[in-house]
Motif scaffolding. Structure first.
Motif, mmCIF file in Angstrom:
data_model
loop_
_atom_site.group_PDB
_atom_site.id
_atom_site.type_symbol
_atom_site.label_atom_id
_atom_site.label_comp_id
_atom_site.label_asym_id
_atom_site.label_seq_id
_atom_site.Cartn_x
_atom_site.Cartn_y
_atom_site.Cartn_z
ATOM 1 N N SER A 1 0.844 -1.188 0.000
ATOM 2 C CA SER A 1 0.000 0.000 0.000
ATOM 3 C C SER A 1 0.882 1.243 0.000
ATOM 4 N N HIS A 2 0.498 2.186 -0.854
ATOM 5 C CA HIS A 2 1.216 3.464 -0.956
ATOM 6 C C HIS A 2 0.520 4.423 -0.002
ATOM 7 N N VAL A 3 1.181 4.717 1.117
ATOM 8 C CA VAL A 3 0.530 5.484 2.186
ATOM 9 C C VAL A 3 0.885 6.974 2.177
ATOM 10 N N GLY A 4 1.773 7.397 1.292
ATOM 11 C CA GLY A 4 2.093 8.812 1.232
ATOM 12 C C GLY A 4 3.269 9.112 0.333
ATOM 13 N N ASN A 5 3.426 10.403 0.054
ATOM 14 C CA ASN A 5 4.558 10.883 -0.738
ATOM 15 C C ASN A 5 5.162 12.085 -0.032
ATOM 16 N N ILE A 6 6.469 12.153 -0.067
ATOM 17 C CA ILE A 6 7.209 13.263 0.507
ATOM 18 C C ILE A 6 7.757 14.090 -0.645
ATOM 19 N N GLU A 7 7.371 15.368 -0.689
ATOM 20 C CA GLU A 7 7.812 16.230 -1.785
ATOM 21 C C GLU A 7 9.103 16.966 -1.476
ATOM 22 N N GLY A 8 9.438 17.105 -0.187
ATOM 23 C CA GLY A 8 10.639 17.833 0.196
ATOM 24 C C GLY A 8 11.335 17.171 1.367
ATOM 25 N N ILE A 9 12.629 17.331 1.430
ATOM 26 C CA ILE A 9 13.433 16.687 2.471
ATOM 27 C C ILE A 9 12.975 17.114 3.862
ATOM 28 N N ASP A 10 12.516 18.341 4.008
ATOM 29 C CA ASP A 10 12.064 18.826 5.317
ATOM 30 C C ASP A 10 10.867 18.039 5.858
ATOM 31 N N ASP A 11 10.164 17.307 4.990
ATOM 32 C CA ASP A 11 8.976 16.558 5.408
ATOM 33 C C ASP A 11 9.250 15.089 5.722
ATOM 34 N N VAL A 12 10.490 14.635 5.554
ATOM 35 C CA VAL A 12 10.799 13.217 5.726
ATOM 36 C C VAL A 12 10.489 12.751 7.145
ATOM 37 N N ARG A 13 11.039 13.418 8.127
ATOM 38 C CA ARG A 13 10.876 12.974 9.520
ATOM 39 C C ARG A 13 9.400 12.868 9.912
ATOM 40 N N ALA A 14 8.646 13.925 9.692
ATOM 41 C CA ALA A 14 7.235 13.941 10.100
ATOM 42 C C ALA A 14 6.424 12.876 9.369
ATOM 43 N N THR A 15 6.693 12.696 8.087
ATOM 44 C CA THR A 15 5.924 11.721 7.313
ATOM 45 C C THR A 15 6.253 10.300 7.750
ATOM 46 N N VAL A 16 7.516 9.993 7.976
ATOM 47 C CA VAL A 16 7.892 8.645 8.417
ATOM 48 C C VAL A 16 7.328 8.377 9.821
ATOM 49 N N GLU A 17 7.353 9.386 10.691
ATOM 50 C CA GLU A 17 6.761 9.211 12.024
ATOM 51 C C GLU A 17 5.260 8.955 11.928
ATOM 52 N N ARG A 18 4.582 9.697 11.088
ATOM 53 C CA ARG A 18 3.118 9.605 10.973
ATOM 54 C C ARG A 18 2.676 8.334 10.253
ATOM 55 N N GLU A 19 3.287 8.030 9.118
ATOM 56 C CA GLU A 19 2.819 6.926 8.263
ATOM 57 C C GLU A 19 3.436 5.573 8.616
ATOM 58 N N ARG A 20 4.556 5.592 9.316
ATOM 59 C CA ARG A 20 5.237 4.374 9.753
ATOM 60 C C ARG A 20 5.443 3.343 8.619
ATOM 61 N N PRO A 21 6.048 3.796 7.519
ATOM 62 C CA PRO A 21 6.296 2.859 6.419
ATOM 63 C C PRO A 21 7.433 1.895 6.766
ATOM 64 N N ASN A 22 7.424 0.732 6.116
ATOM 65 C CA ASN A 22 8.574 -0.155 6.231
ATOM 66 C C ASN A 22 9.389 -0.136 4.936
ATOM 67 N N LEU A 23 8.951 0.673 3.966
ATOM 68 C CA LEU A 23 9.645 0.785 2.693
ATOM 69 C C LEU A 23 9.564 2.229 2.195
ATOM 70 N N LEU A 24 10.718 2.793 1.836
ATOM 71 C CA LEU A 24 10.801 4.163 1.361
ATOM 72 C C LEU A 24 11.370 4.156 -0.055
#
Length: 117
Positions: free
Chosen positions: A35-58
């Motif tokens: 499942s594709h749970v999100g996209n990060i458009e900028g490096i500044d959003d990496v931390r918050a998105t990984v914390e929120r979406e908890r992906p196991n694959l980037l």
């Protein structure tokens, strides 16, 4: 029940990974729970998105410079040391187009997914 793979993509052009990953999900639906749970458009959003979406694959887009890709992976691994990253060769999208990226993912993703299980 197969492992669920939560994918977050990192691409400044968010429509591109939506299309490509939707194709990959469809192609592998009988083999993997993706499942594709999100996209990060900028490096500044990496931390918050990984914390929120908890992906196991980037998925890290081929459009990032090697330094940017390394920074994205470093930040993601600070949040989740077990996250796996998938990086198509630098410039693949620009040089050969979206179909080449999809083909690269199809050829190389199963080995990475099997290593997660």
């Amino acid at each position: 029940m197969p492992t669920q793979y939560r994918i977050v993509s990192t691409n400044p052009v968010p429509d591109r990974p939506k299309r490509v990953i939707a194709e990959i999900i469809e192609k592998f639906k009988d083999r993997y729970d993706l499942s594709h749970v999100g996209n990060i458009e900028g490096i500044d959003d990496v931390r918050a998105t990984v914390e929120r979406e908890r992906p196991n694959l980037l998925f890290i887009a081929s459009s990032w410079t090697p330094e940017q890709a390394e920074e994205i992976a470093r930040i993601a691994k600070e949040v989740n040391p077990n996250i796996k990253t998938f990086n198509p060769p630098r410039g693949l999208q620009a040089d050969k187009g979206t179909n080449a990226v999809a083909e690269y993912i199809e050829e190389n993703l199963p080995a990475l997914l099997d290593s997660i299980s």
